[in-house]
Design a protein around this motif. Structure first.
Motif, PDB file in Angstrom:
ATOM      1  N   SER A   1       1.034  -1.052  -0.052  1.00 49.91           N
ATOM      2  CA  SER A   1       0.201   0.307   0.102  1.00 49.91           C
ATOM      3  C   SER A   1       0.739   1.379  -0.422  1.00 49.91           C
ATOM      4  O   SER A   1       0.564   2.321  -0.926  1.00 49.91           O
ATOM      5  CB  SER A   1      -0.836   0.071   1.367  1.00 49.91           C
ATOM      6  OG  SER A   1      -1.747   0.942   1.048  1.00 49.91           O
TER       7      SER A   1
ATOM      8  N   LEU B   1       2.492   1.792  -3.188  1.00 50.04           N
ATOM      9  CA  LEU B   1       1.576   1.913  -4.343  1.00 50.04           C
ATOM     10  C   LEU B   1       1.784   3.337  -4.749  1.00 50.04           C
ATOM     11  O   LEU B   1       0.951   4.280  -5.251  1.00 50.04           O
ATOM     12  CB  LEU B   1      -0.270   1.182  -4.175  1.00 50.04           C
ATOM     13  CG  LEU B   1       0.180   0.102  -4.951  1.00 50.04           C
ATOM     14  CD1 LEU B   1      -1.021  -0.449  -4.848  1.00 50.04           C
ATOM     15  CD2 LEU B   1       0.471  -0.120  -6.945  1.00 50.04           C
TER      16      LEU B   1
ATOM     17  N   SER C   1      -3.417   3.632  -3.896  1.00 52.17           N
ATOM     18  CA  SER C   1      -3.940   2.336  -3.249  1.00 52.17           C
ATOM     19  C   SER C   1      -5.434   2.003  -2.494  1.00 52.17           C
ATOM     20  O   SER C   1      -5.696   2.462  -2.524  1.00 52.17           O
ATOM     21  CB  SER C   1      -2.648   2.515  -2.116  1.00 52.17           C
ATOM     22  OG  SER C   1      -3.190   1.140  -1.555  1.00 52.17           O
TER      23      SER C   1
END
Length: 238
Positions: free
Chosen positions: A158, A161, A168
Protein backbone atom coordinates in the motif's frame (compact mmCIF):
# COMPACT_ATOMS: atom_id res chain seq x y z
CA UNK A 1 -17.21 9.35 -9.31
CA UNK A 2 -18.69 7.59 -12.33
CA UNK A 3 -16.82 6.99 -15.58
CA UNK A 4 -17.97 8.31 -18.93
CA UNK A 5 -20.48 5.95 -20.51
CA UNK A 6 -20.68 5.31 -24.25
CA UNK A 7 -23.76 7.55 -24.36
CA UNK A 8 -21.83 10.31 -22.57
CA UNK A 9 -18.96 10.07 -25.05
CA UNK A 10 -21.30 10.17 -28.05
CA UNK A 11 -23.12 13.17 -26.56
CA UNK A 12 -19.85 15.00 -25.98
CA UNK A 13 -18.75 14.32 -29.56
CA UNK A 14 -22.05 15.60 -30.98
CA UNK A 15 -21.88 18.77 -28.90
CA UNK A 16 -18.20 19.31 -29.67
CA UNK A 17 -18.65 18.88 -33.43
CA UNK A 18 -21.65 21.20 -33.60
CA UNK A 19 -19.93 23.76 -31.40
CA UNK A 20 -16.98 23.87 -33.81
CA UNK A 21 -18.81 23.46 -37.12
CA UNK A 22 -21.91 25.51 -36.20
CA UNK A 23 -24.33 23.25 -38.08
CA UNK A 24 -24.23 19.79 -39.62
CA UNK A 25 -26.27 16.68 -40.43
CA UNK A 26 -26.03 13.37 -38.51
CA UNK A 27 -23.97 11.40 -41.07
CA UNK A 28 -21.38 14.19 -41.22
CA UNK A 29 -21.28 14.32 -37.40
CA UNK A 30 -20.72 10.55 -37.39
CA UNK A 31 -17.82 10.90 -39.85
CA UNK A 32 -16.23 13.49 -37.60
CA UNK A 33 -16.83 11.23 -34.61
CA UNK A 34 -14.87 8.47 -36.37
CA UNK A 35 -11.96 10.91 -36.71
CA UNK A 36 -12.13 11.80 -33.02
CA UNK A 37 -12.71 8.31 -31.61
CA UNK A 38 -9.82 6.53 -33.26
CA UNK A 39 -9.38 3.70 -30.74
CA UNK A 40 -12.96 2.46 -30.73
CA UNK A 41 -15.57 1.41 -33.27
CA UNK A 42 -18.81 3.42 -33.26
CA UNK A 43 -22.20 1.77 -33.08
CA UNK A 44 -24.04 3.67 -35.82
CA UNK A 45 -27.53 2.89 -34.56
CA UNK A 46 -26.67 3.93 -31.00
CA UNK A 47 -24.90 7.05 -32.24
CA UNK A 48 -27.96 8.16 -34.26
CA UNK A 49 -30.23 7.41 -31.31
CA UNK A 50 -27.95 9.62 -29.20
CA UNK A 51 -28.41 12.41 -31.75
CA UNK A 52 -32.17 11.98 -31.41
CA UNK A 53 -31.91 11.97 -27.61
CA UNK A 54 -29.79 15.13 -27.68
CA UNK A 55 -32.53 16.79 -29.73
CA UNK A 56 -35.19 15.53 -27.33
CA UNK A 57 -33.18 16.88 -24.39
CA UNK A 58 -32.92 20.24 -26.21
CA UNK A 59 -29.14 20.07 -26.39
CA UNK A 60 -29.32 20.49 -30.16
CA UNK A 61 -32.07 21.66 -32.48
CA UNK A 62 -32.89 21.61 -36.19
CA UNK A 63 -31.36 24.57 -38.00
CA UNK A 64 -32.20 23.61 -41.59
CA UNK A 65 -33.88 20.90 -43.58
CA UNK A 66 -33.60 19.72 -47.19
CA UNK A 67 -35.36 16.92 -49.05
CA UNK A 68 -32.80 14.39 -47.77
CA UNK A 69 -30.93 15.98 -44.87
CA UNK A 70 -31.69 17.49 -41.49
CA UNK A 71 -29.13 19.95 -40.13
CA UNK A 72 -28.63 20.55 -36.41
CA UNK A 73 -26.96 23.20 -34.32
CA UNK A 74 -26.06 23.28 -30.63
CA UNK A 75 -28.32 25.15 -28.21
CA UNK A 76 -27.31 27.23 -25.19
CA UNK A 77 -28.39 24.34 -23.01
CA UNK A 78 -26.12 22.06 -25.05
CA UNK A 79 -23.20 24.43 -24.51
CA UNK A 80 -23.90 24.44 -20.78
CA UNK A 81 -24.02 20.63 -20.71
CA UNK A 82 -20.68 20.45 -22.56
CA UNK A 83 -19.15 22.83 -20.01
CA UNK A 84 -20.55 20.63 -17.22
CA UNK A 85 -18.93 17.55 -18.75
CA UNK A 86 -15.63 19.44 -18.89
CA UNK A 87 -15.90 20.64 -15.29
CA UNK A 88 -16.93 17.18 -14.03
CA UNK A 89 -14.51 14.94 -15.90
CA UNK A 90 -11.50 16.90 -17.17
CA UNK A 91 -9.74 17.43 -13.80
CA UNK A 92 -10.15 13.78 -12.77
CA UNK A 93 -9.00 12.40 -16.12
CA UNK A 94 -6.02 14.75 -16.22
CA UNK A 95 -5.00 13.63 -12.72
CA UNK A 96 -5.47 9.95 -13.55
CA UNK A 97 -3.48 10.32 -16.78
CA UNK A 98 -0.58 11.57 -14.65
CA UNK A 99 -0.81 8.34 -12.64
CA UNK A 100 -0.98 6.26 -15.83
CA UNK A 101 2.05 8.09 -17.26
CA UNK A 102 4.04 7.24 -14.11
CA UNK A 103 3.01 3.58 -14.31
CA UNK A 104 3.94 3.42 -18.00
CA UNK A 105 7.35 4.93 -17.18
CA UNK A 106 8.00 2.27 -14.52
CA UNK A 107 7.00 -0.52 -16.90
CA UNK A 108 9.18 0.89 -19.69
CA UNK A 109 12.26 1.61 -17.61
CA UNK A 110 12.00 -1.48 -15.40
CA UNK A 111 12.62 0.55 -12.25
CA UNK A 112 10.59 2.39 -9.64
CA UNK A 113 10.22 6.18 -9.62
CA UNK A 114 12.76 7.91 -7.39
CA UNK A 115 10.32 10.76 -6.67
CA UNK A 116 7.21 10.36 -4.54
CA UNK A 117 3.89 10.83 -6.36
CA UNK A 118 1.24 13.33 -5.31
CA UNK A 119 -1.73 11.52 -3.75
CA UNK A 120 -4.64 11.09 -6.12
CA UNK A 121 -7.72 12.97 -4.91
CA UNK A 122 -10.07 10.73 -2.93
CA UNK A 123 -12.94 11.48 -5.35
CA UNK A 124 -10.88 10.12 -8.27
CA UNK A 125 -9.61 6.90 -6.69
CA UNK A 126 -12.70 4.80 -7.36
CA UNK A 127 -12.64 5.94 -11.00
CA UNK A 128 -9.01 4.80 -11.29
CA UNK A 129 -9.94 1.42 -9.79
CA UNK A 130 -12.72 0.98 -12.34
CA UNK A 131 -10.54 2.10 -15.23
CA UNK A 132 -7.75 -0.32 -14.37
CA UNK A 133 -7.69 -3.93 -13.36
CA UNK A 134 -6.36 -3.09 -9.90
CA UNK A 135 -5.49 -6.76 -9.47
CA UNK A 136 -2.83 -6.62 -12.20
CA UNK A 137 -1.29 -3.44 -10.79
CA UNK A 138 -1.16 -4.94 -7.27
CA UNK A 139 0.33 -8.22 -8.49
CA UNK A 140 2.93 -6.35 -10.53
CA UNK A 141 4.15 -4.13 -7.68
CA UNK A 142 4.01 -6.96 -5.12
CA UNK A 143 6.20 -9.31 -7.16
CA UNK A 144 8.51 -6.50 -8.31
CA UNK A 145 9.19 -5.51 -4.71
CA UNK A 146 9.74 -9.13 -3.67
CA UNK A 147 12.49 -9.34 -6.25
CA UNK A 148 14.57 -6.93 -4.14
CA UNK A 149 13.53 -7.89 -0.59
CA UNK A 150 12.95 -11.34 0.92
CA UNK A 151 9.45 -10.78 2.31
CA UNK A 152 6.78 -8.14 2.83
CA UNK A 153 3.28 -7.61 4.17
CA UNK A 154 0.54 -5.90 2.20
CA UNK A 155 0.63 -2.62 4.15
CA UNK A 156 4.09 -2.19 2.57
CA UNK A 157 2.57 -2.68 -0.86
CA UNK A 158 0.00 0.00 0.00
CA UNK A 159 2.83 2.40 0.87
CA UNK A 160 4.65 1.59 -2.38
CA UNK A 161 1.52 2.16 -4.46
CA UNK A 162 0.87 5.50 -2.77
CA UNK A 163 4.48 6.57 -3.25
CA UNK A 164 4.68 5.40 -6.85
CA UNK A 165 1.18 6.18 -8.15
CA UNK A 166 -0.50 8.31 -5.50
CA UNK A 167 -3.16 5.60 -5.25
CA UNK A 168 -3.81 2.43 -3.30
CA UNK A 169 -6.92 0.32 -2.70
CA UNK A 170 -8.05 -0.72 0.77
CA UNK A 171 -5.82 -2.98 2.87
CA UNK A 172 -8.62 -5.54 2.84
CA UNK A 173 -8.57 -5.70 -0.96
CA UNK A 174 -4.77 -5.94 -1.00
CA UNK A 175 -4.92 -8.98 1.30
CA UNK A 176 -7.68 -10.46 -0.86
CA UNK A 177 -5.36 -10.28 -3.90
CA UNK A 178 -2.47 -11.63 -1.83
CA UNK A 179 -4.68 -14.57 -0.81
CA UNK A 180 -5.48 -15.25 -4.49
CA UNK A 181 -1.77 -15.08 -5.33
CA UNK A 182 -1.03 -17.48 -2.50
CA UNK A 183 -3.69 -19.91 -3.73
CA UNK A 184 -2.16 -19.61 -7.22
CA UNK A 185 1.24 -20.46 -5.68
CA UNK A 186 2.75 -17.13 -6.74
CA UNK A 187 3.36 -16.26 -3.08
CA UNK A 188 3.76 -18.17 0.14
CA UNK A 189 2.52 -16.53 3.33
CA UNK A 190 3.26 -16.89 7.03
CA UNK A 191 1.74 -15.17 10.07
CA UNK A 192 4.15 -13.13 12.16
CA UNK A 193 2.44 -14.53 15.26
CA UNK A 194 0.37 -17.73 15.26
CA UNK A 195 -1.71 -16.47 18.18
CA UNK A 196 -2.46 -12.83 17.29
CA UNK A 197 -2.25 -13.20 13.49
CA UNK A 198 -2.22 -9.46 12.85
CA UNK A 199 0.35 -9.48 10.05
CA UNK A 200 0.90 -11.99 7.28
CA UNK A 201 4.27 -11.88 5.55
CA UNK A 202 4.69 -13.05 1.97
CA UNK A 203 7.61 -14.47 0.03
CA UNK A 204 7.93 -14.90 -3.71
CA UNK A 205 7.83 -18.45 -5.04
CA UNK A 206 9.60 -19.77 -8.13
CA UNK A 207 6.17 -19.92 -9.77
CA UNK A 208 5.60 -16.23 -8.96
CA UNK A 209 8.98 -15.26 -10.40
CA UNK A 210 8.20 -17.31 -13.52
CA UNK A 211 4.84 -15.55 -14.06
CA UNK A 212 6.16 -12.03 -13.42
CA UNK A 213 6.93 -11.29 -17.09
CA UNK A 214 3.40 -12.29 -18.11
CA UNK A 215 1.89 -10.06 -15.39
CA UNK A 216 4.21 -7.21 -16.40
CA UNK A 217 3.23 -7.49 -20.08
CA UNK A 218 -0.48 -7.65 -19.25
CA UNK A 219 -0.18 -4.55 -17.06
CA UNK A 220 1.76 -2.72 -19.79
CA UNK A 221 -0.82 -3.50 -22.49
CA UNK A 222 -3.62 -2.35 -20.21
CA UNK A 223 -1.68 0.81 -19.32
CA UNK A 224 -1.17 1.75 -22.97
CA UNK A 225 -4.86 1.17 -23.75
CA UNK A 226 -5.97 3.30 -20.80
CA UNK A 227 -3.51 6.04 -21.72
CA UNK A 228 -5.03 6.21 -25.22
CA UNK A 229 -8.54 6.26 -23.77
CA UNK A 230 -7.70 9.08 -21.35
CA UNK A 231 -5.88 11.13 -24.00
CA UNK A 232 -8.86 10.75 -26.31
CA UNK A 233 -11.35 11.78 -23.61
CA UNK A 234 -9.24 14.78 -22.62
CA UNK A 235 -9.13 15.87 -26.27
CA UNK A 236 -12.92 15.56 -26.49
CA UNK A 237 -13.47 17.66 -23.37
CA UNK A 238 -11.69 20.80 -24.62
Amino acid sequence: MKALSQGDIYTIVILKVLNKRNTDYPAAILNKANDLLTHRSINRRYFYSTVAKAQGDELIKISDRTDKLIYYRITEKGMDVFKTYHKTFYPSMEAIKTVVDRLESVLKNQQLHPEKASLLHADYRSFFSRLFSAKDVIRYYTIKQLQVQPSLFMAEVSEILNEQLGWSPSIGYLYEIAHEMEEGELLVGKWNNDIRRNKRYYRLTDEGAHHFKQIEESTYVQTKQNKKYLAECLQLLV
